[in-house]
Scaffold this active site. Structure first.
Site, PDB file in Angstrom:
ATOM      1  N   ASP A 119      -2.215  10.893  -2.232  1.00  0.00           N
ATOM      2  CA  ASP A 119      -2.609   9.861  -3.205  1.00  0.00           C
ATOM      3  C   ASP A 119      -2.993  10.442  -4.559  1.00  0.00           C
ATOM      4  OD1 ASP A 119      -3.146   8.636  -0.391  1.00  0.00           O
ATOM      5  OD2 ASP A 119      -2.938   6.979  -1.816  1.00  0.00           O
ATOM      6  N   ARG A 146       0.858  -1.190   0.000  1.00  0.00           N
ATOM      7  CA  ARG A 146       0.000   0.000   0.000  1.00  0.00           C
ATOM      8  C   ARG A 146       0.889   1.233   0.000  1.00  0.00           C
ATOM      9  NH1 ARG A 146       2.329   2.046   3.681  1.00  0.00           N
ATOM     10  NH2 ARG A 146       0.735   3.646   3.691  1.00  0.00           N
ATOM     11  N   GLY A 147       0.188   2.402  -0.082  1.00  0.00           N
ATOM     12  CA  GLY A 147       0.945   3.637  -0.275  1.00  0.00           C
ATOM     13  C   GLY A 147       1.008   3.882  -1.774  1.00  0.00           C
TER      14      GLY A 147
END
Ligand code: MRU
Length: 344
Positions: A238, A47-48
Site C-alpha cells: 500500500d 479496495r486494494g
C-alpha cells in the site's frame, strides 16, 4: 470475470464489483456522487491500493462532470473540496493521494481553458490512470515471471490480484502469466484476518482462473513453510517508504519474518504509484485502524469474543526493508539498498 472497476459507456457512473459480497454473489454497484465513492472505499466495496486510486480518479471526474458553471475559480473550488473529501476515505494506500494529485495537476495546468474542455481533460486523465495501471500490472508480471519455475509453491497474503487493480494484479501478475505458460504453480493464499480478502477474493479469483489454489489460515503459513511447500512469497503493498519499508495488509510482517527464518525469498510487488519518496521510513506511514466489529462479530452468527472486550484492529503493518528480498515494479526488480535503487 467482470471488470473490477470501469466507467460506464455514457461515462456518467463508475461500475465496480461490490467486493463486500464476494465470493457468494458477483454484483455490480454503480457510483456517481462523491459520497458513493467515499462510502465504497471506506466499506471496501472497492479496495486494494491501485483500485482505490482508480476509483478516486473517476470519483473526481464524476463529481464535477455536471457542474453547471463556466467560472474556473468556482469549478476549482468544487474539485478541491472533493479531492480533500475522497483523500480522507482511507489513510494508508498512497495510490489514493497519487491519483487525486494527478487529477489536481490536470486542473492546475488548465487555468484559462473553458470549463467544458477541462472536464474532457479530467475524464481522459482518469481513463489514463486506469489504463496505465493495467499496463503496470502486466510489466510487474513479466518481471515476476523470471523468478518462477514450473511446479513452484507461491504464498500470497490478502488480495493484490485482479480485484485490487485495473489489470492482472501485482502479487498475482507473475502467477497469471506463468499459468498462461503452463507452469502448474501451487498457490497458497492466507485467508487474511480480519476481513478475509485472501479467502474471499484471492482464493476466488485464482481458482476461477484455473490456478491450483490452497487456502490456509494466517497462522498456518509458518507450518506450511516448514514443510518445504513454499518457494517464494509475493505480496502487494500500500505504500513503499523512501528507505524501502513497505506497508501492506496486516499479517504481511509475520509472513516476512517467517520467510526469513525459512530462507524463502520475500518479494513486494508494487506499481510506482505505490512508492512514496516523500515518506522517509515506515514509521511515517499512517496505519488505518478499523472497527472492532470486524474482528469480533462481522463473520460470525454470534459474537466470538466476550462482550466489551478491548480490541485492536490495525488494517496494515510495515515490513522493514531488511526483510524484503526485492521490490518488483513495472520497471524491474529493485534490490537493497532501497534508498538508492528506489531513486533509479
Ligand atoms: O484493506 P485492503 O483490502 O484495501 O488491503 C489491500 C492490500 O493490503 C493489498 O495487498 C494492497 O493494497 C496492494 S493491492 C495491489
Amino acid at each position: 470475470m467482470l471488470d473490477t472497476i470501469r466507467l460506464d459507456d455514457a461515462a456518467s457512473e463508475a461500475v465496480i464489483i461490490d467486493q463486500t459480497l464476494l465470493p457468494a454473489e458477483v454484483r455490480e454497484l454503480r457510483l456517481r456522487t462523491p459520497e458513493d465513492f467515499y462510502d465504497a472505499i471506506l466499506r471496501l466495496a472497492v479496495r486494494g491500493a491501485p483500485a482505490i486510486g482508480i476509483a478516486a480518479a473517476y470519483g473526481i471526474y464524476l463529481s464535477v462532470k455536471d457542474l453547471d458553471t463556466e467560472d474556473f475559480g468556482e469549478f476549482r473550488k468544487a474539485l478541491m473540496r472533493n479531492h480533500e473529501y475522497l483523500n480522507s476515505s482511507r489513510p494508508t494506500a498512497v495510490n489514493l493521494r497519487w491519483a487525486l494529485d494527478r487529477m489536481k495537476d490536470v486542473l492546475d495546468q488548465s487555468s484559462g481553458l473553458p470549463v467544458g474542455k477541462v472536464k474532457e481533460l479530467l475524464k481522459s486523465e482518469s481513463e489514463s490512470i486506469a489504463r496505465e495501471d493495467a499496463e503496470m500490472c502486466e510489466s510487474i508480471g513479466k518481471h515476476a515471471l523470471g523468478l518462477l519455475h514450473p511446479g513452484m509453491g507461491v504464498l500470497t497474503h490478502c488480495n493484490a490480484g485482479r480485484l485490487a487493480t485495473g489489470g492482472i494484479g501485482t502479487a498475482t501478475a507473475g502467477v497469471y502469466l506463468a499459468e498462461r505458460e503452463g507452469y502448474g504453480l501451487r498457490v497458497y493464499c492466507d485467508e487474511t484476518r480480519p476481513l478475509l480478502q485472501g479467502a474471499r477474493l484471492t482464493a476466488f479469483e485464482l481458482s476461477a482462473s484455473g490456478v491450483d489454489t490452497t487456502l490456509i489460515c494466517d497462522n498456518m503459513a509458518s507450518y506450511i513453510m516448514s514443510e518445504g511447500l513454499i518457494d517464494i512469497v509475493f505480496t502487494g503493498c500500500d505504500r513503499v517508504a523512501a528507505n524501502g519499508d513497505a506497508a501492506n495488509k496486516i499479517g504481511t510482517l509475520s509472513v516476512a519474518v517467517n520467510a526469513r527464518h525459512y530462507g524463502i525469498p520475500f518479494y513486494i510487488c508494487a506499481p510506482s504509484s505505490t512508492i512514496d519518496l516523500a515518506c522517509p521510513t515506515g514509521k511515517n506511514i499512517p496505519i488505518e485502524e478499523r472497527d472492532a466489529a470486524e474482528v469480533t462479530t462481522m463473520w460470525y452468527k454470534d459474537s466470538m469474543a466476550p462482550d466489551n472486550i478491548k480490541v485492536r484492529n490495525p488494517a496494515f503493518d510495515v515490513t522493514p526493508a531488511e526483510l524484503i528480498t526485492g521490490i518488483i515494479t513495472e520497471k524491474g526488480i529493485l534490490h537493497p539498498p532501497y534508498q538508492e535503487t528506489l531513486l533509479l
